[in-house]
Motif scaffolding. Structure first.
Motif, PDB file in Angstrom:
ATOM      1  N   ASP A  54      41.527  44.737  48.205  1.00  0.00           N
ATOM      2  CA  ASP A  54      41.912  45.420  46.979  1.00  0.00           C
ATOM      3  C   ASP A  54      40.668  45.908  46.230  1.00  0.00           C
ATOM      4  OD1 ASP A  54      44.306  44.561  44.333  1.00  0.00           O
ATOM      5  OD2 ASP A  54      43.085  46.350  44.671  1.00  0.00           O
ATOM      6  N   THR A  55      40.677  47.186  45.896  1.00  0.00           N
ATOM      7  CA  THR A  55      39.477  47.759  45.277  1.00  0.00           C
ATOM      8  C   THR A  55      39.362  47.424  43.796  1.00  0.00           C
ATOM      9  OG1 THR A  55      40.683  49.824  44.909  1.00  0.00           O
ATOM     10  CG2 THR A  55      39.335  49.663  46.912  1.00  0.00           C
ATOM     11  N   LEU A  56      40.391  46.871  43.207  1.00  0.00           N
ATOM     12  CA  LEU A  56      40.328  46.413  41.823  1.00  0.00           C
ATOM     13  C   LEU A  56      40.193  44.901  41.858  1.00  0.00           C
ATOM     14  CD1 LEU A  56      40.514  47.248  38.826  1.00  0.00           C
ATOM     15  CD2 LEU A  56      42.974  46.816  38.977  1.00  0.00           C
ATOM     16  N   VAL A  57      39.079  44.404  41.377  1.00  0.00           N
ATOM     17  CA  VAL A  57      38.831  42.967  41.434  1.00  0.00           C
ATOM     18  C   VAL A  57      38.791  42.390  40.028  1.00  0.00           C
ATOM     19  CG1 VAL A  57      37.648  42.999  43.638  1.00  0.00           C
ATOM     20  CG2 VAL A  57      36.334  43.336  41.573  1.00  0.00           C
ATOM     21  N   GLN A  58      39.330  41.213  39.920  1.00  0.00           N
ATOM     22  CA  GLN A  58      39.364  40.514  38.645  1.00  0.00           C
ATOM     23  C   GLN A  58      38.254  39.466  38.612  1.00  0.00           C
ATOM     24  OE1 GLN A  58      41.556  41.491  36.283  1.00  0.00           O
ATOM     25  NE2 GLN A  58      42.269  43.038  37.753  1.00  0.00           N
ATOM     26  N   GLY A  59      37.681  39.292  37.442  1.00  0.00           N
ATOM     27  CA  GLY A  59      36.631  38.297  37.309  1.00  0.00           C
ATOM     28  C   GLY A  59      36.912  37.349  36.166  1.00  0.00           C
ATOM     29  N   ILE A  60      35.857  36.655  35.785  1.00  0.00           N
ATOM     30  CA  ILE A  60      35.985  35.712  34.672  1.00  0.00           C
ATOM     31  C   ILE A  60      35.908  36.442  33.348  1.00  0.00           C
ATOM     32  CG2 ILE A  60      35.051  33.816  36.036  1.00  0.00           C
ATOM     33  CD1 ILE A  60      32.402  34.190  34.489  1.00  0.00           C
ATOM     34  N   LYS A  61      36.314  35.771  32.287  1.00  0.00           N
ATOM     35  CA  LYS A  61      36.207  36.267  30.919  1.00  0.00           C
ATOM     36  C   LYS A  61      36.980  37.567  30.693  1.00  0.00           C
ATOM     37  CE  LYS A  61      31.608  34.265  30.357  1.00  0.00           C
ATOM     38  NZ  LYS A  61      30.262  34.397  29.741  1.00  0.00           N
ATOM     39  N   GLY A  62      37.985  37.842  31.508  1.00  0.00           N
ATOM     40  CA  GLY A  62      38.812  39.022  31.304  1.00  0.00           C
ATOM     41  C   GLY A  62      38.232  40.320  31.839  1.00  0.00           C
ATOM     42  N   PHE A  63      37.146  40.250  32.593  1.00  0.00           N
ATOM     43  CA  PHE A  63      36.537  41.445  33.165  1.00  0.00           C
ATOM     44  C   PHE A  63      37.202  41.825  34.482  1.00  0.00           C
ATOM     45  CE2 PHE A  63      32.963  42.489  30.486  1.00  0.00           C
ATOM     46  CZ  PHE A  63      32.716  41.314  29.799  1.00  0.00           C
ATOM     47  N   GLU A  64      37.158  43.112  34.776  1.00  0.00           N
ATOM     48  CA  GLU A  64      37.579  43.615  36.061  1.00  0.00           C
ATOM     49  C   GLU A  64      36.638  44.753  36.468  1.00  0.00           C
ATOM     50  OE1 GLU A  64      41.592  45.035  35.406  1.00  0.00           O
ATOM     51  OE2 GLU A  64      40.856  47.049  34.925  1.00  0.00           O
ATOM     52  N   ALA A  65      36.641  45.062  37.747  1.00  0.00           N
ATOM     53  CA  ALA A  65      35.824  46.173  38.229  1.00  0.00           C
ATOM     54  C   ALA A  65      36.573  46.868  39.356  1.00  0.00           C
ATOM     55  CB  ALA A  65      34.463  45.682  38.718  1.00  0.00           C
ATOM     56  N   GLU A  66      36.321  48.150  39.481  1.00  0.00           N
ATOM     57  CA  GLU A  66      36.994  48.940  40.502  1.00  0.00           C
ATOM     58  C   GLU A  66      35.978  49.579  41.430  1.00  0.00           C
ATOM     59  OE1 GLU A  66      39.651  51.923  39.052  1.00  0.00           O
ATOM     60  OE2 GLU A  66      40.598  52.169  41.026  1.00  0.00           O
ATOM     61  N   PHE A  67      36.141  49.334  42.711  1.00  0.00           N
ATOM     62  CA  PHE A  67      35.294  49.934  43.731  1.00  0.00           C
ATOM     63  C   PHE A  67      35.880  51.286  44.113  1.00  0.00           C
ATOM     64  CE2 PHE A  67      32.663  50.618  47.239  1.00  0.00           C
ATOM     65  CZ  PHE A  67      33.382  50.769  48.417  1.00  0.00           C
ATOM     66  N   LYS A  68      35.069  52.320  43.977  1.00  0.00           N
ATOM     67  CA  LYS A  68      35.493  53.661  44.379  1.00  0.00           C
ATOM     68  C   LYS A  68      34.495  54.183  45.398  1.00  0.00           C
ATOM     69  CE  LYS A  68      37.996  54.930  40.186  1.00  0.00           C
ATOM     70  NZ  LYS A  68      38.151  55.910  39.075  1.00  0.00           N
ATOM     71  N   ARG A  69      34.926  54.160  46.637  1.00  0.00           N
ATOM     72  CA  ARG A  69      34.031  54.550  47.726  1.00  0.00           C
ATOM     73  C   ARG A  69      33.611  56.012  47.585  1.00  0.00           C
ATOM     74  NH1 ARG A  69      33.945  52.379  52.853  1.00  0.00           N
ATOM     75  NH2 ARG A  69      35.950  51.389  52.425  1.00  0.00           N
ATOM     76  N   SER A  70      34.551  56.869  47.205  1.00  0.00           N
ATOM     77  CA  SER A  70      34.256  58.304  47.146  1.00  0.00           C
ATOM     78  C   SER A  70      33.208  58.629  46.098  1.00  0.00           C
ATOM     79  CB  SER A  70      35.534  59.088  46.856  1.00  0.00           C
ATOM     80  OG  SER A  70      36.069  58.697  45.609  1.00  0.00           O
ATOM     81  N   GLN A  71      33.117  57.774  45.075  1.00  0.00           N
ATOM     82  CA  GLN A  71      32.154  58.012  44.006  1.00  0.00           C
ATOM     83  C   GLN A  71      30.961  57.060  44.086  1.00  0.00           C
ATOM     84  OE1 GLN A  71      34.205  57.976  40.216  1.00  0.00           O
ATOM     85  NE2 GLN A  71      35.912  59.163  41.024  1.00  0.00           N
ATOM     86  N   SER A  72      30.936  56.196  45.085  1.00  0.00           N
ATOM     87  CA  SER A  72      29.887  55.176  45.209  1.00  0.00           C
ATOM     88  C   SER A  72      29.710  54.437  43.883  1.00  0.00           C
ATOM     89  CB  SER A  72      28.553  55.811  45.638  1.00  0.00           C
ATOM     90  OG  SER A  72      28.670  56.399  46.912  1.00  0.00           O
ATOM     91  N   SER A  73      30.845  54.037  43.319  1.00  0.00           N
ATOM     92  CA  SER A  73      30.776  53.403  42.011  1.00  0.00           C
ATOM     93  C   SER A  73      31.487  52.057  42.010  1.00  0.00           C
ATOM     94  CB  SER A  73      31.387  54.315  40.940  1.00  0.00           C
ATOM     95  OG  SER A  73      32.789  54.413  41.108  1.00  0.00           O
ATOM     96  N   PHE A  74      31.096  51.252  41.064  1.00  0.00           N
ATOM     97  CA  PHE A  74      31.697  49.923  40.881  1.00  0.00           C
ATOM     98  C   PHE A  74      31.596  49.617  39.391  1.00  0.00           C
ATOM     99  CE2 PHE A  74      33.492  46.120  42.286  1.00  0.00           C
ATOM    100  CZ  PHE A  74      32.766  44.994  41.916  1.00  0.00           C
ATOM    101  N   ASN A  75      32.425  50.296  38.614  1.00  0.00           N
ATOM    102  CA  ASN A  75      32.351  50.187  37.157  1.00  0.00           C
ATOM    103  C   ASN A  75      33.060  48.938  36.655  1.00  0.00           C
ATOM    104  OD1 ASN A  75      31.013  52.605  37.284  1.00  0.00           O
ATOM    105  ND2 ASN A  75      32.713  53.821  36.489  1.00  0.00           N
ATOM    106  N   LEU A  76      32.479  48.343  35.650  1.00  0.00           N
ATOM    107  CA  LEU A  76      33.004  47.120  35.044  1.00  0.00           C
ATOM    108  C   LEU A  76      33.795  47.483  33.804  1.00  0.00           C
ATOM    109  CD1 LEU A  76      32.791  43.916  35.096  1.00  0.00           C
ATOM    110  CD2 LEU A  76      30.934  44.196  33.446  1.00  0.00           C
ATOM    111  N   ARG A  77      34.941  46.840  33.638  1.00  0.00           N
ATOM    112  CA  ARG A  77      35.795  47.161  32.488  1.00  0.00           C
ATOM    113  C   ARG A  77      36.307  45.895  31.833  1.00  0.00           C
ATOM    114  NH1 ARG A  77      38.484  51.369  36.125  1.00  0.00           N
ATOM    115  NH2 ARG A  77      40.121  49.831  36.459  1.00  0.00           N
ATOM    116  N   LYS A  78      36.594  46.046  30.544  1.00  0.00           N
ATOM    117  CA  LYS A  78      37.289  44.996  29.812  1.00  0.00           C
ATOM    118  C   LYS A  78      38.144  45.675  28.758  1.00  0.00           C
ATOM    119  CE  LYS A  78      36.800  40.513  27.605  1.00  0.00           C
ATOM    120  NZ  LYS A  78      35.910  39.389  27.230  1.00  0.00           N
TER     121      LYS A  78
END
Lengths: 115, 112
Positions: A54-78
């Motif tokens: 799954d390209t959307l991963v959940q982390g601690i403290k309510g953070f998540e990040a999405e892996f986008k291969r086409s954009q070579s990105s892994f942005n962190l969100r809250k």
């Protein structure tokens, strides 16, 4: 050689507002991707990681990040930032399939939170 | 929850002196690392260690640096003759089979 770019050096958001920290990586294949957080004077705490699946991963403290291969990105969100989230955030890339390989870090994004 | 520990938390030394930074990795981990972070800069890889030998080292890790796992629990970084530019935060990390590295709290080294 792998590299990581975090284009935002400083970001300030109001408490309760949403947050997105950008990370772009350069790597020849699908990498392992990580976000770490460093509070002032502290070590590096792992927030989340992406290895596969799954390209959307959940982390601690309510953070998540999405892996986008086409954009070579892994942005962190809250969705809603808390004052305690003020810290420096580092994106890192590791080589896939190489247990024990080094991590390459970005330059970090310092997050300030307005009351 | 197991964690990586490092001692000392702070070290002040004179230029030219030897320092040894100590780390206790997570007990069942197999891979060990040292990174450093010069004030205001990004975290940089120094060296990785596996099966009692260095598996990779960076350009920074010159002959003045060495690592050792003297017993089953400790992992040390030695700087033989410190220079002013060695002043930095030094992080130890350890990892198991899953490629995730867990970092210690760091040792802040100041070379005067």
């Amino acid at each position: 050689a792998q590299s990581v770019t975090q284009p935002d050096i400083h970001i300030t958001v109001s408490e309760g507002a949403s947050l997105e920290l950008r990370c772009n990586y350069s790597y020849g294949a699908t990498p392992y991707l990580f976000w770490y957080v460093q509070s002032p004077g502290q070590g590096l705490q792992l927030l989340l990681k992406y290895f596969s699946g799954d390209t959307l991963v959940q982390g601690i403290k309510g953070f998540e990040a999405e892996f986008k291969r086409s954009q070579s990105s892994f942005n962190l969100r809250k969705p809603s930032v808390h004052w305690s989230d003020a810290a420096e955030y580092f994106c890192a890339v590791g080589a896939r399939g190489s247990s024990g390989d080094k991590l390459t870090f970005g330059t970090g994004t310092r997050l300030a939170v307005r009351p | 929850e197991p964690e990586v520990t490092q001692t000392p938390s702070h070290q002040v030394t004179q230029m030219g002196q030897e320092v040894i930074l100590r780390c206790v990795p997570i007990s069942n981990h197999l891979y060990f690392y040292w990174y450093r972070q010069i004030l205001g800069q990004k975290v940089e890889f120094l060296v990785s260690f596996y099966n009692n030998e260095i598996s990779e080292k960076s350009e920074i890790f010159d002959d003045q640096f060495s690592v050792e796992r003297p017993d089953g629990s400790n992992f040390t970084l030695k700087i033989r003759s410190t220079k002013l530019e060695d002043s930095a935060m030094y992080f130890c990390a350890s990892g198991g089979q899953e490629e995730t590295q867990y970092f210690g709290p760091g040792t802040r080294l100041l070379v005067l």
